[in-house]
Scaffold this motif. Structure first.
Motif, PDB file in Angstrom:
ATOM      1  N   ALA A 136      32.186   6.157 -25.404  1.00 36.03           N
ATOM      2  CA  ALA A 136      31.750   6.490 -25.303  1.00 36.03           C
ATOM      3  C   ALA A 136      29.899   5.975 -24.635  1.00 36.03           C
ATOM      4  O   ALA A 136      29.683   5.614 -22.924  1.00 36.03           O
ATOM      5  CB  ALA A 136      31.148   7.684 -25.837  1.00 36.03           C
ATOM      6  N   ALA A 137      29.625   4.817 -25.844  1.00 38.14           N
ATOM      7  CA  ALA A 137      28.821   4.452 -25.359  1.00 38.14           C
ATOM      8  C   ALA A 137      28.124   2.951 -23.930  1.00 38.14           C
ATOM      9  O   ALA A 137      28.569   2.749 -23.053  1.00 38.14           O
ATOM     10  CB  ALA A 137      28.384   2.897 -25.910  1.00 38.14           C
ATOM     11  N   ASP A 155      21.294  -4.099 -24.168  1.00 38.04           N
ATOM     12  CA  ASP A 155      21.192  -3.773 -25.776  1.00 38.04           C
ATOM     13  C   ASP A 155      21.684  -1.919 -26.588  1.00 38.04           C
ATOM     14  O   ASP A 155      20.764  -1.288 -25.357  1.00 38.04           O
ATOM     15  CB  ASP A 155      19.731  -3.486 -26.471  1.00 38.04           C
ATOM     16  CG  ASP A 155      19.893  -5.005 -26.507  1.00 38.04           C
ATOM     17  OD1 ASP A 155      20.037  -6.106 -26.996  1.00 38.04           O
ATOM     18  OD2 ASP A 155      18.068  -5.188 -25.801  1.00 38.04           O
ATOM     19  N   ILE A 156      22.766  -1.971 -27.690  1.00 39.80           N
ATOM     20  CA  ILE A 156      23.305  -1.157 -28.091  1.00 39.80           C
ATOM     21  C   ILE A 156      22.638  -0.290 -28.889  1.00 39.80           C
ATOM     22  O   ILE A 156      22.498  -1.271 -30.209  1.00 39.80           O
ATOM     23  CB  ILE A 156      25.152  -0.495 -27.922  1.00 39.80           C
ATOM     24  CG1 ILE A 156      25.368  -0.583 -25.771  1.00 39.80           C
ATOM     25  CG2 ILE A 156      24.899   0.573 -27.803  1.00 39.80           C
ATOM     26  CD1 ILE A 156      26.807  -0.515 -25.952  1.00 39.80           C
ATOM     27  N   SER A 157      22.568   0.787 -28.982  1.00 37.17           N
ATOM     28  CA  SER A 157      21.600   1.013 -30.396  1.00 37.17           C
ATOM     29  C   SER A 157      22.381   2.213 -31.021  1.00 37.17           C
ATOM     30  O   SER A 157      22.193   3.357 -30.025  1.00 37.17           O
ATOM     31  CB  SER A 157      19.710   1.399 -30.981  1.00 37.17           C
ATOM     32  OG  SER A 157      19.707   0.161 -29.847  1.00 37.17           O
ATOM     33  N   PHE A 204      14.361  -0.538 -33.241  1.00 37.05           N
ATOM     34  CA  PHE A 204      14.671  -0.584 -32.051  1.00 37.05           C
ATOM     35  C   PHE A 204      14.251   1.045 -32.052  1.00 37.05           C
ATOM     36  O   PHE A 204      13.904   1.770 -33.279  1.00 37.05           O
ATOM     37  CB  PHE A 204      16.197  -0.060 -31.639  1.00 37.05           C
ATOM     38  CG  PHE A 204      17.035   1.308 -32.382  1.00 37.05           C
ATOM     39  CD1 PHE A 204      16.889   2.229 -32.378  1.00 37.05           C
ATOM     40  CD2 PHE A 204      17.805  -0.504 -33.181  1.00 37.05           C
ATOM     41  CE1 PHE A 204      17.986   2.887 -32.590  1.00 37.05           C
ATOM     42  CE2 PHE A 204      18.762   0.160 -33.956  1.00 37.05           C
ATOM     43  CZ  PHE A 204      18.876   2.581 -33.742  1.00 37.05           C
ATOM     44  N   LYS A 205      13.884   1.994 -31.335  1.00 33.77           N
ATOM     45  CA  LYS A 205      13.072   3.107 -31.411  1.00 33.77           C
ATOM     46  C   LYS A 205      14.616   4.235 -31.203  1.00 33.77           C
ATOM     47  O   LYS A 205      15.158   4.322 -30.525  1.00 33.77           O
ATOM     48  CB  LYS A 205      11.721   3.304 -30.424  1.00 33.77           C
ATOM     49  CG  LYS A 205      11.329   2.228 -30.587  1.00 33.77           C
ATOM     50  CD  LYS A 205       9.453   2.986 -29.596  1.00 33.77           C
ATOM     51  CE  LYS A 205       8.433   2.405 -29.958  1.00 33.77           C
ATOM     52  NZ  LYS A 205       7.522   3.581 -28.638  1.00 33.77           N
ATOM     53  N   SER A 206      14.578   5.557 -31.902  1.00 33.77           N
ATOM     54  CA  SER A 206      15.355   6.290 -31.542  1.00 33.77           C
ATOM     55  C   SER A 206      14.492   7.824 -31.004  1.00 33.77           C
ATOM     56  O   SER A 206      14.071   7.260 -29.990  1.00 33.77           O
ATOM     57  CB  SER A 206      15.580   7.411 -33.606  1.00 33.77           C
ATOM     58  OG  SER A 206      14.086   7.642 -33.441  1.00 33.77           O
ATOM     59  N   GLU A 255      22.708   9.808 -31.787  1.00 26.30           N
ATOM     60  CA  GLU A 255      22.013   9.389 -30.469  1.00 26.30           C
ATOM     61  C   GLU A 255      22.777   7.974 -30.908  1.00 26.30           C
ATOM     62  O   GLU A 255      22.658   7.037 -31.631  1.00 26.30           O
ATOM     63  CB  GLU A 255      20.844   9.744 -31.625  1.00 26.30           C
ATOM     64  CG  GLU A 255      20.061   9.679 -32.091  1.00 26.30           C
ATOM     65  CD  GLU A 255      18.414  10.179 -32.574  1.00 26.30           C
ATOM     66  OE1 GLU A 255      18.604   8.980 -32.030  1.00 26.30           O
ATOM     67  OE2 GLU A 255      18.688  10.939 -33.356  1.00 26.30           O
ATOM     68  N   ILE A 256      22.701   7.407 -29.120  1.00 25.08           N
ATOM     69  CA  ILE A 256      23.097   6.877 -28.490  1.00 25.08           C
ATOM     70  C   ILE A 256      22.049   5.814 -27.596  1.00 25.08           C
ATOM     71  O   ILE A 256      21.822   6.676 -26.897  1.00 25.08           O
ATOM     72  CB  ILE A 256      24.233   6.264 -27.966  1.00 25.08           C
ATOM     73  CG1 ILE A 256      25.838   6.656 -28.819  1.00 25.08           C
ATOM     74  CG2 ILE A 256      24.866   5.283 -27.479  1.00 25.08           C
ATOM     75  CD1 ILE A 256      26.906   7.036 -27.923  1.00 25.08           C
ATOM     76  N   ILE A 257      21.128   4.553 -27.832  1.00 22.10           N
ATOM     77  CA  ILE A 257      20.320   4.356 -27.225  1.00 22.10           C
ATOM     78  C   ILE A 257      21.000   3.010 -26.536  1.00 22.10           C
ATOM     79  O   ILE A 257      21.144   2.189 -26.335  1.00 22.10           O
ATOM     80  CB  ILE A 257      19.412   3.831 -27.789  1.00 22.10           C
ATOM     81  CG1 ILE A 257      18.384   4.985 -28.338  1.00 22.10           C
ATOM     82  CG2 ILE A 257      17.985   3.776 -26.400  1.00 22.10           C
ATOM     83  CD1 ILE A 257      19.185   4.960 -29.697  1.00 22.10           C
ATOM     84  N   LEU A 258      20.801   3.007 -25.001  1.00 21.12           N
ATOM     85  CA  LEU A 258      21.248   2.472 -24.310  1.00 21.12           C
ATOM     86  C   LEU A 258      19.977   1.769 -23.046  1.00 21.12           C
ATOM     87  O   LEU A 258      19.464   2.255 -22.655  1.00 21.12           O
ATOM     88  CB  LEU A 258      22.484   2.672 -23.022  1.00 21.12           C
ATOM     89  CG  LEU A 258      23.943   3.540 -23.582  1.00 21.12           C
ATOM     90  CD1 LEU A 258      24.554   4.035 -22.643  1.00 21.12           C
ATOM     91  CD2 LEU A 258      24.690   2.894 -24.562  1.00 21.12           C
TER      92      LEU A 258
END
Length: 336
Positions: A136-137, A155-157, A204-206, A255-258
């Motif tokens: 998915a990411a 950057d993947i968080s 990192f920021k959610s 949650e996934i942050i790209l």
């Protein structure tokens, strides 16, 4: 549907949280595809099979090369939702000449599986799908990377809620992958590095703006994206704790942050952030990733059945197709 795909897909761990969710997702995407749910608990697998319809259940013994299955059983594919320390499931798929999908192998433990392929490269398609939430990411990054002429850094968080670790198999995977290798591998300025301690940590920021502390994690996303994009810096960080939704008093989410940095199509340099959230946690996202991969391997979407080979999800699945399916099954995307 071809004669090949009239045989059922064997889902090992099919009564578990993610395995059963994948079976339900496949049923929606491919109503006529028969399914066999395999596991140690036949009664539990049978209950899920009856709920699905067009499915049956078998007891699987990973200690046996034949998985404890009768000689007469035939399957169109094998999907693994538990860590197979024996790799008997891969050998079984190779012996039968059918695709194998695994989602539990960390980057530092790929070698035995790759060696099986090297020794019998013409036997079966083997898909290494242990990227975060079954691709998915990674595929979402590749979908959004089209905005760039060239990528410099990725950057993947990920935020995994502590209440969303899943069943015993998922918890065992997490424990093994975070404790077996004390260091994590990242790509930094064009060089692969092992990092630990403070170098492995990142804040990192959610999605609700809260600052959370993540830890570098050696999944397959880094190697997939390095090969696919040419970016010089790539890292994946995981924060295990409280998701933004639970901070609001709601049930857990995933949650996934790209965050992508590079030269945009207009020639300017830019940094773009995309956020992916599923309000029901990680299981439905993973289920879509595996279901879409099985569709592709069997030739039910995106082209003919896949030939024997060693594959990563981004080589087979069109990123835009996965993103569309993720949205259909409840994943919310936001560009910041």
């Amino acid at each position: 549907m071809s004669a090949h795909t009239q045989k059922p897909v064997l889902i090992i761990g099919g009564a578990g949280l993610v395995g059963s969710q994948t079976a339900r997702t496949l049923r929606r995407l491919q109503p006529g595809l028969p399914l066999t749910l395999g596991g140690r608990d036949l009664a539990r697998a049978g209950a899920v099979a009856r709920e699905l319809g067009g499915a049956d259940a078998v007891r699987v013994d990973l200690e046996r090369p034949d998985l404890g299955l009768p000689d007469g059983r035939a399957f169109s594919a094998v999907a693994m939702f538990v860590k197979d320390d024996t790799l008997h499931s891969v050998k079984y798929a190779q012996a039968k000449g059918v695709p194998h999908v695994g989602i539990s192998t960390a980057m530092f433990e790929l070698a035995p599986e790759v060696a099986l392929f090297i020794h019998q490269p013409a036997r079966a398609p083997i898909l290494l799908a242990s990227q975060w939430l079954a691709g998915a990411a990674t595929l979402s990054v590749l979908h959004f990377a089209k905005e760039f002429r060239a990528l410099e850094s990725i950057d993947i968080s990920a935020v995994l809620d502590e209440e969303d670790l899943g069943g015993p198999a998922a918890y065992a995977d997490f424990e093994r992958q975070t404790q077996a290798a004390p260091n994590a591998q990242i790509l930094e300025d064009g060089k692969w590095r092992w990092v630990h301690g403070e170098a492995a940590a990142r804040t990192f920021k959610s999605v609700d703006g809260t600052e959370v502390r993540g830890q570098a994690y050696s999944l397959l996303d880094g190697m997939s994206l390095a090969a696919a994009t040419g970016a010089r810096s790539i890292r994946f960080d995981l924060s295990l704790g409280q998701s933004s939704s639970r901070r609001r008093g709601e049930p857990f989410s995933t949650e996934i942050i790209l965050e992508l940095t590079g030269e945009l199509r207009d020639g300017t340099k830019g940094r773009v952030r995309h956020e992916l959230v599923h309000p029901s946690g990680q299981a439905p996202v993973t289920a879509v990733g595996v279901a879409v991969a099985l569709e592709r391997l069997l030739g039910l979407s995106g082209g003919a059945p896949v030939a024997p080979g060693l594959y990563l999800p981004e080589v087979l699945v069109e990123p835009a197709y996965l993103v569309r399916r993720l949205e259909e099954f409840g994943t919310r995307f936001r560009r910041v």
